[in-house]
Design a protein around this motif. Structure first.
Motif, PDB file in Angstrom:
ATOM      1  N   VAL A  50       0.843  -1.198   0.000  1.00  0.00           N
ATOM      2  CA  VAL A  50       0.000   0.000   0.000  1.00  0.00           C
ATOM      3  C   VAL A  50       0.879   1.249   0.000  1.00  0.00           C
ATOM      4  N   ALA A  51       1.894   1.249   0.865  1.00  0.00           N
ATOM      5  CA  ALA A  51       2.813   2.393   0.896  1.00  0.00           C
ATOM      6  C   ALA A  51       3.485   2.589  -0.458  1.00  0.00           C
ATOM      7  N   ASP A  52       3.834   1.490  -1.108  1.00  0.00           N
ATOM      8  CA  ASP A  52       4.476   1.584  -2.423  1.00  0.00           C
ATOM      9  C   ASP A  52       3.547   2.231  -3.439  1.00  0.00           C
ATOM     10  N   ALA A  53       2.284   1.844  -3.431  1.00  0.00           N
ATOM     11  CA  ALA A  53       1.333   2.408  -4.392  1.00  0.00           C
ATOM     12  C   ALA A  53       1.185   3.912  -4.198  1.00  0.00           C
ATOM     13  N   VAL A  54       1.137   4.330  -2.944  1.00  0.00           N
ATOM     14  CA  VAL A  54       1.042   5.759  -2.645  1.00  0.00           C
ATOM     15  C   VAL A  54       2.307   6.488  -3.083  1.00  0.00           C
ATOM     16  N   CYS A  55       3.459   5.891  -2.777  1.00  0.00           N
ATOM     17  CA  CYS A  55       4.734   6.547  -3.078  1.00  0.00           C
ATOM     18  C   CYS A  55       5.000   6.624  -4.581  1.00  0.00           C
ATOM     19  N   VAL A  56       4.648   5.579  -5.306  1.00  0.00           N
ATOM     20  CA  VAL A  56       4.853   5.595  -6.762  1.00  0.00           C
ATOM     21  C   VAL A  56       4.056   6.724  -7.386  1.00  0.00           C
ATOM     22  N   TYR A  57       2.810   6.846  -6.974  1.00  0.00           N
ATOM     23  CA  TYR A  57       1.991   7.939  -7.511  1.00  0.00           C
ATOM     24  C   TYR A  57       2.577   9.297  -7.122  1.00  0.00           C
ATOM     25  N   THR A  58       2.994   9.417  -5.864  1.00  0.00           N
ATOM     26  CA  THR A  58       3.532  10.701  -5.405  1.00  0.00           C
ATOM     27  C   THR A  58       4.793  11.076  -6.163  1.00  0.00           C
ATOM     28  N   GLN A  59       5.668  10.110  -6.406  1.00  0.00           N
ATOM     29  CA  GLN A  59       6.881  10.379  -7.172  1.00  0.00           C
ATOM     30  C   GLN A  59       6.547  10.751  -8.617  1.00  0.00           C
ATOM     31  N   GLN A  60       5.594  10.040  -9.213  1.00  0.00           N
ATOM     32  CA  GLN A  60       5.190  10.382 -10.571  1.00  0.00           C
ATOM     33  C   GLN A  60       4.615  11.797 -10.630  1.00  0.00           C
ATOM     34  N   SER A  61       3.952  12.192  -9.553  1.00  0.00           N
ATOM     35  CA  SER A  61       3.340  13.516  -9.518  1.00  0.00           C
ATOM     36  C   SER A  61       4.365  14.625  -9.336  1.00  0.00           C
ATOM     37  N   SER A  62       5.588  14.266  -8.981  1.00  0.00           N
ATOM     38  CA  SER A  62       6.642  15.283  -8.918  1.00  0.00           C
ATOM     39  C   SER A  62       7.241  15.541 -10.299  1.00  0.00           C
ATOM     40  N   ARG A  63       6.942  14.645 -11.250  1.00  0.00           N
ATOM     41  CA  ARG A  63       7.461  14.799 -12.611  1.00  0.00           C
ATOM     42  C   ARG A  63       6.360  15.124 -13.612  1.00  0.00           C
ATOM     43  N   ASN A  64       5.093  15.063 -13.147  1.00  0.00           N
ATOM     44  CA  ASN A  64       3.942  15.335 -14.002  1.00  0.00           C
ATOM     45  C   ASN A  64       2.914  16.116 -13.202  1.00  0.00           C
ATOM     46  N   ALA A  65       1.898  16.610 -13.891  1.00  0.00           N
ATOM     47  CA  ALA A  65       0.739  17.125 -13.169  1.00  0.00           C
ATOM     48  C   ALA A  65       0.118  15.962 -12.380  1.00  0.00           C
TER      49      ALA A  65
END
Length: 387
Positions: free
Chosen positions: A35-50
């Motif tokens: 679960v933490a991974d799913a949240v973190c992956v999205y958060t990291q992607q959101s630092s490179r995209n809208a």
């Protein structure tokens, strides 16, 4: 029936196991690694995209489908909102109440499932309380006896937060459905622990945040509204997401989208949604029935050993069909507050709760990844505390 006999795998999937014993899932869960991974992956992607980059809306659509499958609903009947109190407040505030209408609820429920209903008094609604013989012990017969011709809605929790008493949702739902009475369920203390089918249970409205037994993040959950009630339950939070606004231009009238998205006024908690989806995918993979069986197995291991130590159990024992993996207890020889502190010192996480008379209790709520060995360790601390 240990679901994770490989201890290395268990500690990898549930990192809290590495240096703590976590028995507080009826409170706020520790997140599994996936679960933490799913949240973190999205958060990291959101630092490179809208934050609403290309795949996000497709992922949200998939999350609705996962949530719908989890409770036996249609994806169009799912709103992705949390906390639980938000959904319950939407239910209470969105119906067309008339003076003299009655709501039947339980004053001893968690406050999130009490205050939205008693606030209806200011609209002329009569709020009546069920009076079970023991805390949380709400039976179909008790509900049936309390109904009147003016009862419009019954609001119950699927399990009591303090005693762990699990109501017979299907039997209660059936009797209410036969009388054309609406049924609202706060399901936060059973979703993730026991299977639920909203169709079989004739549930009209359901709300449950993911942060307890669903092993998900805070402030995201499942809000279910039966499609037949979309026009009856008016959204009380309005925005560009749930009111039709062509090209983001406001119209001169309010027209809601034709799905449960009508209860989501604006941008969503995407990180929470993706974390919750990861958690529910875990439950689908393990099998809800296996998880429920494991939880009751842990309860059956814990309760006789507590009783042998002289602890008083509040709520159903392990043999009751109303049992959950919530076990609340106290001992006449030691304060629960002192025992709670002793457990904390040994990095055993439990909950400290008090009844209406101010008596303190310990509450253990292990999940499917906990073990009998962890229970034995906790029992050892309790044994020392009462000696």
């Amino acid at each position: 029936m240990n679901l994770f006999p490989n201890e290395g795998q268990r500690r990898t999937m549930f990192p809290v196991c590495r240096d703590q014993i976590f028995f507080a899932h009826a409170g706020v869960t520790a997140l599994p690694q996936f679960v933490a991974d799913a949240v973190c992956v999205y958060t990291q992607q959101s630092s490179r995209n809208a934050q609403e980059f290309g795949d996000v809306l497709r992922e949200v659509k998939d999350a609705r489908q996962v949530c719908a499958r989890f409770i036996g609903a249609n994806p169009d009947e799912i709103a992705l909102l949390g906390p639980t109190s938000l959904g319950l407040s939407l239910f209470a505030n969105g119906l067309d109440w008339q003076p003299g209408d009655e709501v039947l609820c339980y004053h001893g429920d968690y406050p999130a499932n009490v205050y939205p209903w008693i606030d209806l008094r200011r609209r002329g609604v009569t709020v009546r309380y069920l009076e079970p013989s023991a805390p949380g012990e709400i039976t179909p017969d008790l509900v049936a006896a309390a109904l009147t011709p003016k009862t419009k809605l019954v609001a119950l929790a699927s399990a009591h937060f303090f005693t762990g008493y699990r109501i017979d949702v299907e039997a209660i739902g059936k009797l209410l459905h036969e009388r054309n009475i609406l049924f609202s369920v706060d399901a936060i203390q059973t979703l993730g622990a026991f299977p639920l089918d909203v169709e079989k249970a004739h549930i009209d409205f359901l709300s449950a945040d993911a942060h307890k037994w669903m092993l998900g993040p805070l402030a995201i959950g499942i809000v279910y509204v039966r499609k037949a009630h979309f026009e009856r339950l008016r959204p009380t939070l309005l925005g560009a997401w749930n009111v039709i606004s062509p090209n983001f231009n406001a119209l001169d009238e309010i027209r809601f989208v034709p799905s449960a998205q009508r209860y989501e006024p604006g941008v969503l908690n995407i990180a929470g949604i993706l974390g919750m989806r990861a958690a529910l995918s875990f439950f689908h993979a393990q099998g809800p029935d296996r998880i429920a069986a494991r939880l009751l197995e842990l309860k059956a291991y814990l309760v006789p050993r507590l009783t042998a130590l002289g602890f008083q159990i509040l709520g159903p024992d392990h043999k009751s069909p109303a049992a959950t993996c919530i076990t609340t207890f106290r001992h006449e020889k030691a304060s629960s507050t002192a025992l709670f502190t002793a457990l904390e010192k040994k990095r055993i996480v439990a909950s400290l709760r008090h009844d209406r008379e101010g008596r303190d209790y310990l509450r253990f709520s292990p999940h499917c990844y906990n073990t009998e060995e962890e229970i034995d360790t906790a029992l050892g601390v309790l044994r020392q505390g009462i000696s």
